[in-house]
Design an enzyme around this catalytic site. Structure first.
Site, PDB file in Angstrom:
ATOM      1  N   ARG A 165       0.001   6.698   7.704  1.00 51.36           N
ATOM      2  CA  ARG A 165       0.209   6.673   6.532  1.00 51.36           C
ATOM      3  C   ARG A 165      -0.250   7.993   5.734  1.00 51.36           C
ATOM      4  O   ARG A 165       0.129   8.288   4.559  1.00 51.36           O
ATOM      5  CB  ARG A 165      -1.322   5.801   5.604  1.00 51.36           C
ATOM      6  CG  ARG A 165      -0.091   4.318   5.456  1.00 51.36           C
ATOM      7  CD  ARG A 165      -1.035   3.601   4.390  1.00 51.36           C
ATOM      8  NE  ARG A 165      -0.560   1.098   4.840  1.00 51.36           N
ATOM      9  CZ  ARG A 165       0.216   1.429   4.587  1.00 51.36           C
ATOM     10  NH1 ARG A 165       0.886   1.307   4.165  1.00 51.36           N
ATOM     11  NH2 ARG A 165       0.488   0.166   4.651  1.00 51.36           N
ATOM     12  N   LYS A 210      17.824   3.946   0.727  1.00 49.07           N
ATOM     13  CA  LYS A 210      17.950   3.832   2.164  1.00 49.07           C
ATOM     14  C   LYS A 210      19.578   2.997   1.316  1.00 49.07           C
ATOM     15  O   LYS A 210      19.222   1.738   1.655  1.00 49.07           O
ATOM     16  CB  LYS A 210      17.294   3.181   3.323  1.00 49.07           C
ATOM     17  CG  LYS A 210      16.975   3.548   3.891  1.00 49.07           C
ATOM     18  CD  LYS A 210      16.435   2.738   4.860  1.00 49.07           C
ATOM     19  CE  LYS A 210      14.608   3.153   5.430  1.00 49.07           C
ATOM     20  NZ  LYS A 210      14.213   2.314   6.368  1.00 49.07           N
ATOM     21  N   PHE A 234      14.322   4.926  10.518  1.00 47.81           N
ATOM     22  CA  PHE A 234      13.008   4.154   9.869  1.00 47.81           C
ATOM     23  C   PHE A 234      11.391   5.311   9.696  1.00 47.81           C
ATOM     24  O   PHE A 234      10.874   6.135  10.666  1.00 47.81           O
ATOM     25  CB  PHE A 234      11.975   3.536  11.694  1.00 47.81           C
ATOM     26  CG  PHE A 234      10.853   2.836  10.889  1.00 47.81           C
ATOM     27  CD1 PHE A 234      11.301   1.358   9.759  1.00 47.81           C
ATOM     28  CD2 PHE A 234       9.801   2.331  10.615  1.00 47.81           C
ATOM     29  CE1 PHE A 234       9.929   0.333   9.434  1.00 47.81           C
ATOM     30  CE2 PHE A 234       8.912   2.485  10.345  1.00 47.81           C
ATOM     31  CZ  PHE A 234       8.838   1.076   9.725  1.00 47.81           C
ATOM     32  N   VAL A 235      11.248   5.340   8.471  1.00 51.19           N
ATOM     33  CA  VAL A 235      10.531   6.509   8.689  1.00 51.19           C
ATOM     34  C   VAL A 235       8.892   6.520   8.401  1.00 51.19           C
ATOM     35  O   VAL A 235       8.581   5.383   7.870  1.00 51.19           O
ATOM     36  CB  VAL A 235      10.789   7.496   6.761  1.00 51.19           C
ATOM     37  CG1 VAL A 235      12.374   7.842   7.536  1.00 51.19           C
ATOM     38  CG2 VAL A 235      11.051   6.352   5.790  1.00 51.19           C
ATOM     39  N   ASP A 247       4.241   3.329   6.574  1.00 52.25           N
ATOM     40  CA  ASP A 247       3.100   3.014   7.607  1.00 52.25           C
ATOM     41  C   ASP A 247       4.315   2.380   8.737  1.00 52.25           C
ATOM     42  O   ASP A 247       5.601   1.933   8.587  1.00 52.25           O
ATOM     43  CB  ASP A 247       2.088   1.474   7.602  1.00 52.25           C
ATOM     44  CG  ASP A 247       2.667   1.377   7.087  1.00 52.25           C
ATOM     45  OD1 ASP A 247       3.629   0.224   6.735  1.00 52.25           O
ATOM     46  OD2 ASP A 247       2.097  -0.342   8.155  1.00 52.25           O
ATOM     47  N   LYS A 265       0.519  -1.282  -0.050  1.00 53.21           N
ATOM     48  CA  LYS A 265      -0.200   0.093  -0.113  1.00 53.21           C
ATOM     49  C   LYS A 265       0.718   0.668   0.188  1.00 53.21           C
ATOM     50  O   LYS A 265       0.497   2.284  -0.102  1.00 53.21           O
ATOM     51  CB  LYS A 265      -0.676   0.021   1.155  1.00 53.21           C
ATOM     52  CG  LYS A 265      -1.731  -1.054   1.061  1.00 53.21           C
ATOM     53  CD  LYS A 265      -2.293  -1.005   2.520  1.00 53.21           C
ATOM     54  CE  LYS A 265      -3.182  -2.469   2.959  1.00 53.21           C
ATOM     55  NZ  LYS A 265      -3.353  -2.673   4.487  1.00 53.21           N
ATOM     56  N   GLY A 266       1.993   1.083   0.703  1.00 51.75           N
ATOM     57  CA  GLY A 266       3.393   2.218   0.488  1.00 51.75           C
ATOM     58  C   GLY A 266       3.286   2.906  -0.571  1.00 51.75           C
ATOM     59  O   GLY A 266       2.887   4.254  -0.019  1.00 51.75           O
ATOM     60  N   GLU A 320       6.808   2.324  -6.569  1.00 59.06           N
ATOM     61  CA  GLU A 320       7.778   1.943  -4.727  1.00 59.06           C
ATOM     62  C   GLU A 320       7.751   2.904  -3.877  1.00 59.06           C
ATOM     63  O   GLU A 320       8.557   4.264  -4.513  1.00 59.06           O
ATOM     64  CB  GLU A 320       9.254   1.421  -4.377  1.00 59.06           C
ATOM     65  CG  GLU A 320       9.250  -0.133  -5.251  1.00 59.06           C
ATOM     66  CD  GLU A 320       8.678  -1.325  -3.900  1.00 59.06           C
ATOM     67  OE1 GLU A 320       8.105  -0.869  -2.944  1.00 59.06           O
ATOM     68  OE2 GLU A 320       8.812  -2.083  -3.941  1.00 59.06           O
ATOM     69  N   ASP A 321       7.535   2.554  -2.850  1.00 57.65           N
ATOM     70  CA  ASP A 321       7.763   4.444  -1.498  1.00 57.65           C
ATOM     71  C   ASP A 321       8.932   3.654  -1.507  1.00 57.65           C
ATOM     72  O   ASP A 321       9.446   4.623  -0.876  1.00 57.65           O
ATOM     73  CB  ASP A 321       5.881   3.263  -0.221  1.00 57.65           C
ATOM     74  CG  ASP A 321       6.645   1.660   0.765  1.00 57.65           C
ATOM     75  OD1 ASP A 321       7.751   1.251   0.043  1.00 57.65           O
ATOM     76  OD2 ASP A 321       6.282   1.469   0.975  1.00 57.65           O
ATOM     77  N   ASP A 374      14.499  -0.500   0.460  1.00 54.72           N
ATOM     78  CA  ASP A 374      15.398  -0.995   2.228  1.00 54.72           C
ATOM     79  C   ASP A 374      16.256  -2.201   1.648  1.00 54.72           C
ATOM     80  O   ASP A 374      17.603  -1.840   1.245  1.00 54.72           O
ATOM     81  CB  ASP A 374      14.505  -1.035   2.898  1.00 54.72           C
ATOM     82  CG  ASP A 374      14.407  -1.027   4.390  1.00 54.72           C
ATOM     83  OD1 ASP A 374      15.770  -0.312   5.021  1.00 54.72           O
ATOM     84  OD2 ASP A 374      14.556  -1.602   5.331  1.00 54.72           O
TER      85      ASP A 374
HETATM   86  P1  IMP Z   1      13.145  -4.112   1.333  1.00 55.19           P
HETATM   87  O1  IMP Z   1      12.611  -5.564   0.891  1.00 55.19           O
HETATM   88  O2  IMP Z   1      13.625  -4.500   2.729  1.00 55.19           O
HETATM   89  O3  IMP Z   1      13.421  -3.550   0.222  1.00 55.19           O
HETATM   90  O4  IMP Z   1      11.585  -2.663   1.681  1.00 55.19           O
HETATM   91  C1  IMP Z   1      10.524  -2.677   0.900  1.00 55.19           C
HETATM   92  C2  IMP Z   1       9.615  -2.353   1.833  1.00 55.19           C
HETATM   93  O5  IMP Z   1       9.455  -2.550   3.676  1.00 55.19           O
HETATM   94  C3  IMP Z   1       8.976  -1.306   1.416  1.00 55.19           C
HETATM   95  O6  IMP Z   1       8.098  -1.243   0.397  1.00 55.19           O
HETATM   96  C4  IMP Z   1       8.355  -0.639   2.515  1.00 55.19           C
HETATM   97  O7  IMP Z   1       7.256  -1.006   2.530  1.00 55.19           O
HETATM   98  C5  IMP Z   1       8.751  -1.298   3.554  1.00 55.19           C
HETATM   99  N1  IMP Z   1       9.827  -0.257   4.422  1.00 55.19           N
HETATM  100  C6  IMP Z   1      11.054  -0.414   4.498  1.00 55.19           C
HETATM  101  N2  IMP Z   1      11.966   0.640   5.392  1.00 55.19           N
HETATM  102  C7  IMP Z   1      10.908   1.298   5.621  1.00 55.19           C
HETATM  103  C8  IMP Z   1      10.631   2.024   6.461  1.00 55.19           C
HETATM  104  O8  IMP Z   1      11.474   3.007   7.088  1.00 55.19           O
HETATM  105  N3  IMP Z   1       9.791   2.731   6.732  1.00 55.19           N
HETATM  106  C9  IMP Z   1       8.400   2.129   6.168  1.00 55.19           C
HETATM  107  N4  IMP Z   1       8.882   0.785   5.466  1.00 55.19           N
HETATM  108  C10 IMP Z   1       9.567   0.793   5.354  1.00 55.19           C
END
Ligand code: IMP
Length: 181
Positions: free
Chosen positions: A168, A133, A155-156, A162, A45-46, A101-102, A105
């Protein structure tokens, strides 16, 4: 959420700065795909708020679809496991696809989505991420083609992001500080 739910928040990126950067990313996409159609795929949803601002500034023929994945439980750390909760409604074969993508990470979610989307033979597959990040990356080669902001390892929340489904609706991107899990 109880009264005082903003107590642990610190603004990292103000909405005015977000809007300016989103317009710049949309302008770049418009330039890169001049004369062509782009098919945006929002990762729920992000990304919903970023996507809805972004698409309105892209001056091209556009179409839209959504996917939903979950990679985080209810906490702040990744489970390392990606689950597809909602697939696309239509085929992407031969389309200029931009995955929206939001936040990027560890890169696990994007790596999973890239793999399944490339199997469906889009003409091109690009990635637009509001936040990146880089210091958290587990999969080094995973990068976004369009990045709104590089941020430190905090963490944001807000502007679609969210914590356990809260925050959100915040207009700004804020750092959330909670006691260690
Ligand atoms: P990744 O698979 O670790 O790259 O994470 C991607 C997903 O993790 C994002 O689409 C977010 O939904 C969630 N996420 C990663 N970091 C944060 C954060 O700082 N705040 C909120 N959601 C996060």
């Amino acid at each position: 959420m109880p009264v005082g739910y903003r107590d642990h928040l610190k603004v990292l990126i103000r909405n005015t700065a977000i809007q300016k950067r989103v317009r710049a990313v949309a302008k770049q996409i418009t330039k890169d795909f001049r004369g062509e159609r782009v098919h945006l795929i929002g990762v729920l949803k992000g990304a919903c708020i970023f996507l809805s601002d972004l698409i309105r500034h892209i001056d091209l023929d556009t179409s839209l679809d959504f996917m939903a994945v979950s990679s985080y439980g209810k906490g702040q750390s990744s489970s390392g496991e990606v689950r597809l909760n909602k697939d696309l409604d239509t085929s992407i074969e031969g389309l200029n696809v931009i995955l929206v993508e939001d936040i990027l990470d560890t890169g696990l979610t994007l790596s999973y989505l890239r793999r399944i989307l490339l199997q469906r033979k889009p003409k091109v597959l690009r990635v637009a991420a509001l936040l990146d990040k880089p210091s958290r990356r587990i999969i080094a080669e995973i990068k976004a083609d369009y990045v709104g902001f590089e941020i430190p390892n905090d963490f944001v929340v807000g502007y679609g992001l969210d914590y356990a489904e809260h925050y959100r609706n915040l207009k700004d991107v804020c750092i959330l500080t909670l006691p260690p899990e």
